[in-house]
Design an enzyme around this catalytic site. Structure first.
Site, PDB file in Angstrom:
ATOM      1  N   ASP A 137     -14.552 -12.684  -2.784  1.00 46.90           N
ATOM      2  CA  ASP A 137     -14.208 -11.326  -3.603  1.00 46.90           C
ATOM      3  C   ASP A 137     -14.530 -10.061  -3.070  1.00 46.90           C
ATOM      4  O   ASP A 137     -15.945 -10.829  -2.629  1.00 46.90           O
ATOM      5  CB  ASP A 137     -14.207 -11.186  -4.904  1.00 46.90           C
ATOM      6  CG  ASP A 137     -13.002 -12.144  -5.406  1.00 46.90           C
ATOM      7  OD1 ASP A 137     -11.957 -12.986  -4.794  1.00 46.90           O
ATOM      8  OD2 ASP A 137     -13.218 -12.093  -6.159  1.00 46.90           O
ATOM      9  N   ASP A 139     -17.006  -6.864  -3.514  1.00 44.71           N
ATOM     10  CA  ASP A 139     -16.850  -6.846  -5.738  1.00 44.71           C
ATOM     11  C   ASP A 139     -17.826  -5.217  -5.618  1.00 44.71           C
ATOM     12  O   ASP A 139     -18.696  -4.872  -4.058  1.00 44.71           O
ATOM     13  CB  ASP A 139     -19.113  -7.421  -5.655  1.00 44.71           C
ATOM     14  CG  ASP A 139     -18.199  -8.516  -6.418  1.00 44.71           C
ATOM     15  OD1 ASP A 139     -17.681  -8.674  -6.893  1.00 44.71           O
ATOM     16  OD2 ASP A 139     -18.103  -9.551  -5.738  1.00 44.71           O
TER      17      ASP A 139
END
Length: 212
Positions: A137, A139
């Protein structure tokens, strides 16, 4: 950037200067290895004694996370999430997380609020240590010192949805941190993370205003 008394460390900052000798005697072998290689630690939310900052050590795998503390006087360098926004331009955007960062940068800049890169992407951009992979991901942190409405949050979630990977954004309020997706949702209370504890609140900018 060298720390001084007028620049307190904030969550997600990366700090260099911790030595193996400063680790607790029972620190796992992988922690000793990482610190011995000169990797930075990341500032976390927790109360520690005066003169120290709460930090975490990250290893090669997701389960290798170690909480400890660092003497402020040992800090030799500090990199904040905001410092990493443009670093991807000087590196190959091989992974989806780095491609996503390029995609959303103009959108985030248009908010006119301080923002930056944290997590695995921030660590790799700051250190050059390869920790990202295909499913990582992206962040992000957004420093929202003033109220950011739920409608604004929902619009931002929608705008970020088309990026090359999942984006997890934490809004940093004066009282702590709240997930953008949670604040954009319909729940009356959201989880606010502070140095003292995590608790459900109705307004992350006014944590005492808890919903019944």
């Amino acid at each position: 950037m060298v720390m001084n008394a007028f620049m307190p460390a904030q969550p997600h900052d990366l700090l260099w200067g911790m030595s193996v000798a400063a680790l607790p005697a029972d620190a796992p072998a992988w922690v000793v290895e990482v610190i011995g290689l000169g990797h930075p630690v990341v500032v976390r939310r927790a109360r520690v004694a005066e003169g120290f900052v709460a930090v975490g050590v990250r290893g090669r795998s997701r389960d290798q996370r170690y909480a400890t503390k660092m003497k402020i006087s040992d800090i030799s360098r500090r990199v904040q999430p905001e410092d990493l926004i443009d670093v991807v331009d000087r590196q190959c955007a091989e992974w989806p997380a780095l491609r996503a960062l390029k995609q959303i940068r103009a959108l985030m800049n248009a908010l006119s609020l301080p923002w930056g890169v944290a997590g695995s992407a921030g660590f790799e951009l700051a250190t050059g240590v390869p920790v990202l992979h295909q499913d990582s991901d992206l962040d992000l942190i957004l420093r929202a010192s003033a109220f950011f409405s739920r409608q604004q949050a929902a619009e931002l979630v929608e705008a970020l949805a088309g990026a090359a990977c999942r984006i997890d954004l934490q809004m940093q309020t004066p009282a702590g941190a709240v997930a953008l997706r949670e604040w954009a949702g319909s729940a009356r209370r959201v989880l606010l993370k502070s140095d003292d504890a995590a608790r459900l609140v109705a307004n992350p900018w006014l944590p005492q205003a808890c919903a019944a």
